[in-house]
Design a protein around this motif. Structure first.
Motif, short mmCIF file in Angstrom:
data_model
loop_
_atom_site.label_atom_id
_atom_site.label_comp_id
_atom_site.label_asym_id
_atom_site.label_seq_id
_atom_site.Cartn_x
_atom_site.Cartn_y
_atom_site.Cartn_z
N ARG A 12 -26.19 -6.61 16.61
CA ARG A 12 -24.84 -6.21 16.24
C ARG A 12 -23.97 -6.15 17.49
N ILE A 13 -22.85 -6.92 17.47
CA ILE A 13 -21.90 -6.92 18.59
C ILE A 13 -20.62 -6.23 18.14
N PRO A 14 -20.25 -5.11 18.77
CA PRO A 14 -19.03 -4.40 18.37
C PRO A 14 -17.78 -5.21 18.72
N PRO A 15 -16.67 -4.96 18.02
CA PRO A 15 -15.45 -5.77 18.21
C PRO A 15 -14.93 -5.80 19.65
N TRP A 16 -15.10 -4.68 20.39
CA TRP A 16 -14.55 -4.65 21.75
C TRP A 16 -15.32 -5.55 22.71
N SER A 57 -23.31 -16.15 12.87
CA SER A 57 -22.89 -14.75 12.95
C SER A 57 -22.09 -14.39 11.70
N TYR A 58 -22.24 -13.14 11.26
CA TYR A 58 -21.55 -12.67 10.05
C TYR A 58 -20.86 -11.34 10.33
N ILE A 59 -19.72 -11.14 9.65
CA ILE A 59 -19.04 -9.85 9.65
C ILE A 59 -19.07 -9.32 8.23
N PHE A 60 -19.64 -8.14 8.04
CA PHE A 60 -19.81 -7.58 6.71
C PHE A 60 -18.67 -6.64 6.35
N GLY A 62 -16.46 -3.59 5.64
CA GLY A 62 -16.57 -2.21 6.11
C GLY A 62 -17.11 -2.08 7.51
N ASP A 63 -17.46 -3.20 8.16
CA ASP A 63 -17.99 -3.17 9.53
C ASP A 63 -17.36 -4.30 10.30
N GLY A 64 -16.55 -3.96 11.31
CA GLY A 64 -15.86 -5.00 12.07
C GLY A 64 -16.73 -5.71 13.08
N ALA A 65 -17.97 -5.30 13.22
CA ALA A 65 -18.86 -5.93 14.20
C ALA A 65 -19.44 -7.22 13.64
N SER A 66 -19.89 -8.08 14.55
CA SER A 66 -20.58 -9.30 14.14
C SER A 66 -22.09 -9.06 14.17
N HIS A 67 -22.80 -9.75 13.28
CA HIS A 67 -24.26 -9.61 13.18
C HIS A 67 -24.87 -11.01 13.31
N THR A 68 -25.72 -11.18 14.32
CA THR A 68 -26.29 -12.49 14.62
C THR A 68 -27.80 -12.41 14.69
N LYS A 69 -28.47 -13.28 13.95
CA LYS A 69 -29.92 -13.35 14.03
C LYS A 69 -30.29 -14.15 15.28
N VAL A 70 -31.11 -13.54 16.14
CA VAL A 70 -31.40 -14.11 17.46
C VAL A 70 -32.91 -14.32 17.62
N HIS A 71 -33.27 -15.50 18.11
CA HIS A 71 -34.65 -15.79 18.50
C HIS A 71 -34.69 -15.75 20.03
N PHE A 72 -35.63 -14.99 20.60
CA PHE A 72 -35.62 -14.82 22.06
C PHE A 72 -37.04 -14.55 22.56
N ARG A 73 -37.18 -14.62 23.89
CA ARG A 73 -38.45 -14.30 24.53
C ARG A 73 -38.24 -13.11 25.46
N TYR A 74 -39.19 -12.16 25.39
CA TYR A 74 -39.05 -10.93 26.16
C TYR A 74 -40.28 -10.75 27.06
N VAL A 75 -40.02 -10.26 28.29
CA VAL A 75 -41.12 -9.95 29.21
C VAL A 75 -41.72 -8.61 28.82
N VAL A 76 -43.03 -8.60 28.58
CA VAL A 76 -43.71 -7.40 28.09
C VAL A 76 -44.91 -7.08 28.98
N PHE A 77 -45.07 -5.81 29.29
CA PHE A 77 -46.26 -5.36 30.02
C PHE A 77 -47.36 -5.10 29.00
N HIS A 78 -48.39 -5.95 29.03
CA HIS A 78 -49.52 -5.82 28.11
C HIS A 78 -50.73 -6.47 28.76
N PRO A 79 -51.40 -5.74 29.66
CA PRO A 79 -52.57 -6.32 30.33
C PRO A 79 -53.68 -6.61 29.35
N PHE A 80 -54.45 -7.64 29.62
CA PHE A 80 -55.56 -7.98 28.75
C PHE A 80 -56.79 -7.14 29.12
#
Length: 211
Positions: A12-16, A57-60, A62-80
């Motif tokens: 969710r990205i607020p209007p500002w 992106s969609y604006i619903f 009653g809510d002026g913010a935009s909503h975007t479905k995002v596919h991404f990669r994140y660095v995670v600490f998870h030792p084997f």
């Protein structure tokens, strides 16, 4: 130790923030939401690596913010398991030796994994190894701040998501003057860590006190 995990989330990205580049605004929101947080059965999130796909992106209403479905990669600490890591002793307790890596503190060496024979010094709150030599036994201490190399033997994830109110034990009506509200939570109750590493020392602790 660090892995890249593919994730999908609706941001969710607020209007500002509409004047900003969409990728920059989304990256900021994802880091606000995930950085330094534990995702159940995934690990400790460190930072966003990249965004691989943006859907519409969609604006619903009653809510002026935009909503975007995002596919991404994140660095995670998870030792084997069986990975060798380096940390420092944070403190000792009856539960074992607590180790920190600076950015992650929920690391434990349980008493049964310590070099034996080991005992806990209640007065100094420190674990020590009773090392036998030809000259007799010597106490080798696991002092706070000492570096320690360890091997990951297990991991524990705990779902710490908020839960709803518990149901009443019985349907018996409350007696006059008896409260039907649930008892207040014990403020002294120990909170469980969402992600804990269980360790085995990889090298012997050989710090002998001279005092």
């Amino acid at each position: 130790m660090f892995v890249l995990v593919e994730m999908v989330d609706t941001v969710r990205i607020p209007p500002w923030n509409f004047q900003r580049q969409l990728n920059d605004a989304i990256a900021e929101e994802l880091n606000k939401k995930l950085a330094n947080k534990v995702v159940y059965n995934v690990g400790l999130c460190i930072c966003l690596y990249d965004i691989t796909k943006l859907e519409d992106s969609y604006i619903f209403p009653g809510d002026g913010a935009s909503h975007t479905k995002v596919h991404f990669r994140y660095v995670v600490f998870h030792p084997f398991l069986d990975e060798i890591l380096l940390g420092k002793i944070k403190y000792c307790s009856q539960e074992g030796v607590h180790v920190t890596m600076g950015f992650f503190d929920d690391i434990l060496i349980p008493p049964e994994s310590l070099q034996q024979p080991a005992k806990f010094d209640e007065a100094e709150q420190v674990w020590l190894w009773e090392y036998e030599t030809d000259e007799g036994a010597h106490d080798l201490y696991m002092d706070q701040g000492e570096e320690i190399r360890f091997r990951v033997t297990d991991e524990v994830f705990v779902d710490t998501s908020p839960t709803g109110p518990t149901a009443a034990a019985t349907d018996t009506p409350a007696q006059p003057g008896q409260s039907t509200a649930p008892p207040p939570e014990d403020s002294g109750e120990k909170k469980e860590a969402p992600y804990t590493l269980i360790l085995l020392p990889h090298v012997k602790v050989e710090k002998r006190r001279t005092d």
